[in-house]
Design a protein around this motif. Structure first.
Motif, PDB file in Angstrom:
ATOM      1  N   PHE A   1      30.710  20.408  -4.857  1.00 16.01           N
ATOM      2  CA  PHE A   1      30.212  19.197  -5.027  1.00 16.01           C
ATOM      3  C   PHE A   1      29.250  18.916  -6.226  1.00 16.01           C
ATOM      4  O   PHE A   1      28.746  19.700  -6.509  1.00 16.01           O
ATOM      5  CB  PHE A   1      29.162  18.655  -3.812  1.00 16.01           C
ATOM      6  N   TYR A   2      29.887  17.915  -6.882  1.00 17.07           N
ATOM      7  CA  TYR A   2      29.036  17.463  -8.240  1.00 17.07           C
ATOM      8  C   TYR A   2      28.234  16.403  -8.215  1.00 17.07           C
ATOM      9  O   TYR A   2      28.640  15.307  -7.592  1.00 17.07           O
ATOM     10  CB  TYR A   2      30.139  17.535  -9.275  1.00 17.07           C
ATOM     11  N   LYS A   3      27.266  16.154  -8.888  1.00 15.67           N
ATOM     12  CA  LYS A   3      26.270  14.748  -8.886  1.00 15.67           C
ATOM     13  C   LYS A   3      27.071  13.692  -9.517  1.00 15.67           C
ATOM     14  O   LYS A   3      26.897  12.534  -9.208  1.00 15.67           O
ATOM     15  CB  LYS A   3      25.142  15.215  -9.759  1.00 15.67           C
ATOM     16  N   THR A   4      27.829  14.129 -10.650  1.00 20.20           N
ATOM     17  CA  THR A   4      28.270  12.903 -11.551  1.00 20.20           C
ATOM     18  C   THR A   4      29.742  13.247 -11.521  1.00 20.20           C
ATOM     19  O   THR A   4      30.386  14.458 -11.694  1.00 20.20           O
ATOM     20  CB  THR A   4      28.023  12.919 -12.787  1.00 20.20           C
ATOM     21  N   ASP A   5      30.676  12.176 -12.239  1.00 23.93           N
ATOM     22  CA  ASP A   5      32.184  12.734 -12.076  1.00 23.93           C
ATOM     23  C   ASP A   5      32.718  13.516 -13.459  1.00 23.93           C
ATOM     24  O   ASP A   5      33.679  13.932 -13.488  1.00 23.93           O
ATOM     25  CB  ASP A   5      32.927  11.392 -12.317  1.00 23.93           C
ATOM     26  N   ASN A   6      31.508  13.790 -14.358  1.00 29.50           N
ATOM     27  CA  ASN A   6      31.917  14.822 -15.149  1.00 29.50           C
ATOM     28  C   ASN A   6      32.046  16.254 -15.019  1.00 29.50           C
ATOM     29  O   ASN A   6      32.437  17.183 -15.500  1.00 29.50           O
ATOM     30  CB  ASN A   6      31.227  14.523 -16.642  1.00 29.50           C
ATOM     31  N   ARG A   7      31.698  16.465 -13.642  1.00 34.29           N
ATOM     32  CA  ARG A   7      31.388  17.824 -12.919  1.00 34.29           C
ATOM     33  C   ARG A   7      30.842  18.756 -13.696  1.00 34.29           C
ATOM     34  O   ARG A   7      31.298  19.869 -13.831  1.00 34.29           O
ATOM     35  CB  ARG A   7      33.058  18.108 -12.564  1.00 34.29           C
ATOM     36  N   ARG A   8      29.603  18.684 -14.455  1.00 34.89           N
ATOM     37  CA  ARG A   8      28.930  19.482 -15.085  1.00 34.89           C
ATOM     38  C   ARG A   8      27.808  20.316 -14.109  1.00 34.89           C
ATOM     39  O   ARG A   8      27.416  21.353 -14.538  1.00 34.89           O
ATOM     40  CB  ARG A   8      28.450  18.895 -16.418  1.00 34.89           C
ATOM     41  N   GLU A   9      27.289  19.264 -13.700  1.00 36.86           N
ATOM     42  CA  GLU A   9      26.184  19.931 -12.600  1.00 36.86           C
ATOM     43  C   GLU A   9      26.648  20.202 -11.017  1.00 36.86           C
ATOM     44  O   GLU A   9      26.852  18.924 -10.258  1.00 36.86           O
ATOM     45  CB  GLU A   9      24.896  18.769 -12.507  1.00 36.86           C
ATOM     46  N   LEU A  10      26.838  21.247 -10.748  1.00 33.39           N
ATOM     47  CA  LEU A  10      27.073  21.749  -9.420  1.00 33.39           C
ATOM     48  C   LEU A  10      25.796  21.582  -8.656  1.00 33.39           C
ATOM     49  O   LEU A  10      24.828  21.854  -8.858  1.00 33.39           O
ATOM     50  CB  LEU A  10      27.378  23.086  -9.507  1.00 33.39           C
ATOM     51  N   GLU A  11      26.199  20.678  -7.529  1.00 34.47           N
ATOM     52  CA  GLU A  11      25.075  20.259  -6.564  1.00 34.47           C
ATOM     53  C   GLU A  11      25.181  21.280  -5.377  1.00 34.47           C
ATOM     54  O   GLU A  11      24.386  21.660  -4.765  1.00 34.47           O
ATOM     55  CB  GLU A  11      25.534  18.944  -5.988  1.00 34.47           C
ATOM     56  N   GLN A  12      26.351  21.639  -4.913  1.00 40.71           N
ATOM     57  CA  GLN A  12      26.667  22.515  -3.558  1.00 40.71           C
ATOM     58  C   GLN A  12      28.021  22.895  -3.838  1.00 40.71           C
ATOM     59  O   GLN A  12      29.000  22.475  -4.243  1.00 40.71           O
ATOM     60  CB  GLN A  12      26.362  21.680  -2.419  1.00 40.71           C
ATOM     61  N   ARG A  13      28.029  24.132  -3.158  1.00 41.39           N
ATOM     62  CA  ARG A  13      29.280  24.983  -3.171  1.00 41.39           C
ATOM     63  C   ARG A  13      29.312  25.516  -1.579  1.00 41.39           C
ATOM     64  O   ARG A  13      28.534  26.116  -1.173  1.00 41.39           O
ATOM     65  CB  ARG A  13      29.432  26.109  -3.912  1.00 41.39           C
TER      66      ARG A  13
END
Length: 149
Positions: free
Chosen positions: A45-57
């Motif tokens: 799961f990522y915070k934004t649609d650019n998928r640079r900041e992983l929030e949870q795996r």
């Protein structure tokens, strides 16, 4: 090097927040997340649609017990303006659940089937002609040889 992405979408996820007024009460709120399902069984799961900041795996191959969708998701209220048919509930080891809401009933069912397929831990082979990975179901009569690289 990361594995190939199996499924990519933006989903609403439910997160638990402790209520300040009562220590026993827990409120649930929905927020929009972008997520990728990787071929190794990681649901990221990522915070934004650019998928640079992983929030949870979440490692589905080792933690997923079962997946429900639509009306099977008892006790979960969907976000505003979404029907119950869009819900997906992933039951994890340790009694925790991951609540998701897709954009449609068809998308919810497709996610359920994909998550269940990932949970089964199939073996994937690479087809260079299609440039894709394909799952091979295993049974007791197959022999699997694995080579590194």
């Amino acid at each position: 090097m990361r594995s190939q992405i199996l499924h990519q979408i933006s989903l609403k996820t439910s997160t638990n927040i402790s209520c300040v007024c009562s220590p026993a009460a827990i409120l649930k709120r929905w927020k929009l997340n972008w997520c990728d399902l990787w071929i190794d069984g990681s649901l990221c799961f990522y915070k934004t649609d650019n998928r640079r900041e992983l929030e949870q795996r979440v490692g589905l191959k080792t933690t997923c017990i079962d997946v429900h969708s639509g009306l099977e998701c008892g006790g979960v209220s969907p976000p505003e303006s979404n029907p119950r048919e869009n819900l997906i509930t992933v039951h994890l080891r340790g009694g925790s659940t991951l609540n998701l809401c897709a954009n449609s009933e068809d998308e919810s069912l497709a996610w359920k089937l994909t998550l269940l397929e990932t949970r089964r831990s199939p073996v994937f082979t690479y087809d260079p002609y299609d440039d894709s990975y394909q799952a091979i179901p295993l049974n007791g009569y197959h022999t699997v040889y694995i080579t590194p690289g």
